[in-house]
Design a protein around this motif. Structure first.
Motif, PDB file in Angstrom:
ATOM      1  N   ALA A  98       0.847  -1.196   0.000  1.00  0.00           N
ATOM      2  CA  ALA A  98       0.000   0.000   0.000  1.00  0.00           C
ATOM      3  C   ALA A  98       0.879   1.241   0.000  1.00  0.00           C
ATOM      4  O   ALA A  98       2.002   1.213   0.501  1.00  0.00           O
ATOM      5  N   GLY A  99       0.350   2.346  -0.557  1.00  0.00           N
ATOM      6  CA  GLY A  99       1.112   3.594  -0.564  1.00  0.00           C
ATOM      7  C   GLY A  99       1.449   4.014   0.850  1.00  0.00           C
ATOM      8  O   GLY A  99       0.758   3.657   1.794  1.00  0.00           O
ATOM      9  N   ARG A 100       2.543   4.762   0.995  1.00  0.00           N
ATOM     10  CA  ARG A 100       2.944   5.174   2.334  1.00  0.00           C
ATOM     11  C   ARG A 100       1.891   6.085   2.948  1.00  0.00           C
ATOM     12  O   ARG A 100       1.407   7.011   2.304  1.00  0.00           O
ATOM     13  N   ILE A 101       1.579   5.834   4.200  1.00  0.00           N
ATOM     14  CA  ILE A 101       0.616   6.656   4.923  1.00  0.00           C
ATOM     15  C   ILE A 101       1.339   7.878   5.474  1.00  0.00           C
ATOM     16  O   ILE A 101       2.502   7.786   5.889  1.00  0.00           O
ATOM     17  N   ALA A 102       0.643   9.007   5.495  1.00  0.00           N
ATOM     18  CA  ALA A 102       1.246  10.248   5.992  1.00  0.00           C
ATOM     19  C   ALA A 102       0.450  10.793   7.168  1.00  0.00           C
ATOM     20  O   ALA A 102      -0.748  10.531   7.285  1.00  0.00           O
ATOM     21  N   GLU A 144       0.138  13.404  -0.434  1.00  0.00           N
ATOM     22  CA  GLU A 144      -0.520  14.257  -1.436  1.00  0.00           C
ATOM     23  C   GLU A 144      -1.916  14.663  -0.977  1.00  0.00           C
ATOM     24  O   GLU A 144      -2.407  15.749  -1.309  1.00  0.00           O
ATOM     25  N   GLN A 145      -2.575  13.785  -0.224  1.00  0.00           N
ATOM     26  CA  GLN A 145      -3.969  14.056   0.177  1.00  0.00           C
ATOM     27  C   GLN A 145      -4.081  14.964   1.408  1.00  0.00           C
ATOM     28  O   GLN A 145      -5.121  15.574   1.642  1.00  0.00           O
ATOM     29  N   ILE A 146      -3.017  15.013   2.196  1.00  0.00           N
ATOM     30  CA  ILE A 146      -3.131  15.704   3.493  1.00  0.00           C
ATOM     31  C   ILE A 146      -3.396  17.214   3.381  1.00  0.00           C
ATOM     32  O   ILE A 146      -4.278  17.734   4.087  1.00  0.00           O
ATOM     33  N   PRO A 147      -2.696  17.972   2.523  1.00  0.00           N
ATOM     34  CA  PRO A 147      -2.939  19.429   2.522  1.00  0.00           C
ATOM     35  C   PRO A 147      -4.395  19.799   2.262  1.00  0.00           C
ATOM     36  O   PRO A 147      -4.960  20.655   2.961  1.00  0.00           O
ATOM     37  N   SER A 148      -5.045  19.158   1.285  1.00  0.00           N
ATOM     38  CA  SER A 148      -6.443  19.524   1.021  1.00  0.00           C
ATOM     39  C   SER A 148      -7.352  19.057   2.158  1.00  0.00           C
ATOM     40  O   SER A 148      -8.355  19.712   2.469  1.00  0.00           O
ATOM     41  N   ALA A 149      -6.986  17.929   2.800  1.00  0.00           N
ATOM     42  CA  ALA A 149      -7.797  17.456   3.932  1.00  0.00           C
ATOM     43  C   ALA A 149      -7.664  18.414   5.118  1.00  0.00           C
ATOM     44  O   ALA A 149      -8.648  18.694   5.815  1.00  0.00           O
TER      45      ALA A 149
END
Ligand SMILES: NC(=O)c1ccc[n+]([C@@H]2O[C@H](COP(=O)([O-])OP(=O)(O)OC[C@H]3O[C@@H](n4cnc5c(N)ncnc54)[C@H](OP(=O)(O)O)[C@@H]3O)[C@@H](O)[C@H]2O)c1
Length: 246
Positions: free
Chosen positions: A141-145, A196-201
Motif C-alpha cells: 500500500a502507498g505510504r501513509i502520511a 498528497e492528500q493531506i494538505p487539502s484534507a
C-alpha cells in the motif's frame, strides 16, 4: 538521538519498538515505575526508567499519555533541558479525559497542552492509530502520511524526521494555532491518507464540526464493542473515520 518516551500504552509502546530500530537510544517510563514496564515495550532495546530520568539529558521527549494527565507532567517537563524537543501525541476524548471546559469552549488542544506544561511542544503521531503505526512501512500500500504541527521550525523538523523513521510520511501542518485541523473529528484524523492528500484534507477541516463528529465515532465504536460478533480493528476504525470525518 537520545529519546525519552513517557507513556507506554498503545502509541508509546509502538514508538518504543520502532525508534530503537532506527538507531536511537530510547528511554521509556510510565506513571508506576520502571519495574512495571512489560518486556514487549523494551524488546527492541529501549530501557525502562523513571519519568524524571526519561526527561533528563535527552534530545527529544515524547509524551504519550491521556490528555487529562498532561498537567501531572509539568514538573517533569520543566526539568528538561530547554533544547529538548518535546513532542505530544495526545488527543482530547471527554469520555476518557472528563470534560475540560476550555477545550469544550474551543481552545486548540495543543495550545491547552502548552499552557499546562509552560513550554512549547510539537504535535505528532496524534492522528494515526497505534495498529496503523505498527504496520507502517510494510506491504504494498502507498505510504501513509500524518500531519506534524509546531511553532519552532527546528523542533518541528526533528519531529518530522522521527515520524519518517517510524515508517510514515510527515507533512508540515504549520503552527499549533492551526493544529485543530488534525484533532479528532478532522478529515486527516486516523484516516490513513497519503502525503498528497493531506494538505487539502487539512484545508477542508471545519472547527465547529469536530466535537460532534468525534463523539459520533465514539458512539458507533461503543455500540460495536458491546456486540461480541463485531470486529473493531484498525481497518474498521479507518473506514468509520473516513465516513464521518471527510
Ligand atoms: N491508541 C491510539 O491508537 C492513539 C493514536 C494516536 C494518539 N493517541 C493519543 O496518545 C495518548 C496515549 O494514548 P494510548 O492509547 O497509547 O494510551 P494508553 O494505552 O492508555 O497508555 C497511557 C500510558 O500513559 C501512562 N501515563 C498516564 N499518566 C501518566 C503520568 N502522569 N505519568 C507518566 N505516565 C503516565 C500510563 O502509565 P501507567 O499505566 O503506569 O499509568 C500508560 O503507559 C492519548 O492522549 C491518546 O489520545 C492514541
Amino acid at each position: 538521538m537520545k529519546i525519552g518516551i513517557i507513556g507506554v500504552g498503545n502509541i508509546g509502546t509502538t514508538l518504543a519498538q520502532r525508534l530503537p530500530r532506527a538507531g536511537h537510544d530510547v528511554l521509556v517510563a510510565n506513571s508506576r515505575g520502571p519495574e512495571t514496564i512489560e518486556a514487549d515495550v523494551t524488546s527492541a532495546g529501549a530501557r525502562a526508567v523513571t519519568a524524571q530520568e526519561a526527561a533528563t539529558e535527552v534530545d527529544v521527549l515524547i509524551l504519550s499519555i491521556p490528555l487529562a494527565r498532561i498537567p501531572d507532567l509539568a514538573p517533569v517537563v520543566a526539568a528538561a533541558d530547554e533544547r529538548t524537543v518535546v513532542i505530544d501525541t495526545s488527543n482530547y476524548y471527554p469520555a476518557r479525559d472528563g470534560q475540560i471546559e476550555a477545550l469544550d469552549d474551543g481552545q486548540v488542544e495543543s495550545e491547552w497542552v502548552v499552557e499546562q506544561l509552560g513550554r512549547s511542544i510539537v504535535k505528532a503521531w496524534n492522528a494515526v492509530l497505534a495498529d496503523t503505526l505498527a504496520a507502517a512501512g510494510s506491504g504494498d500500500a502507498g505510504r501513509i502520511a500524518i500531519p506534524v504541527a509546531g511553532d519552532d521550525e527546528r523542533a518541528s523538523a526533528v519531529a518530522r524526521q522521527l515520524v519518517e523513521e517510524t515508517g510514515l510520511d510527515a507533512v508540515d501542518a504549520g503552527s499549533l494555532s492551526e493544529s485543530w485541523r488534525q484533532q479528532p473529528g478532522s478529515p486527516v484524523y486516523c484516516t490513513s491518507l497519503t502525503a498528497e492528500q493531506i494538505p487539502s484534507a487539512l484545508a477542508a477541516a471545519q472547527k465547529d464540526r469536530l466535537p460532534r463528529r468525534r463523539d459520533l465515532a465514539i458512539d458507533v465504536i461503543t455500540n460495536k464493542v458491546d456486540d461480541p460478533s463485531a470486529t473493531v480493528d484498525a481497518a474498521f476504525l479507518t473506514q468509520l473515520n473516513r465516513l464521518l470525518y471527510r
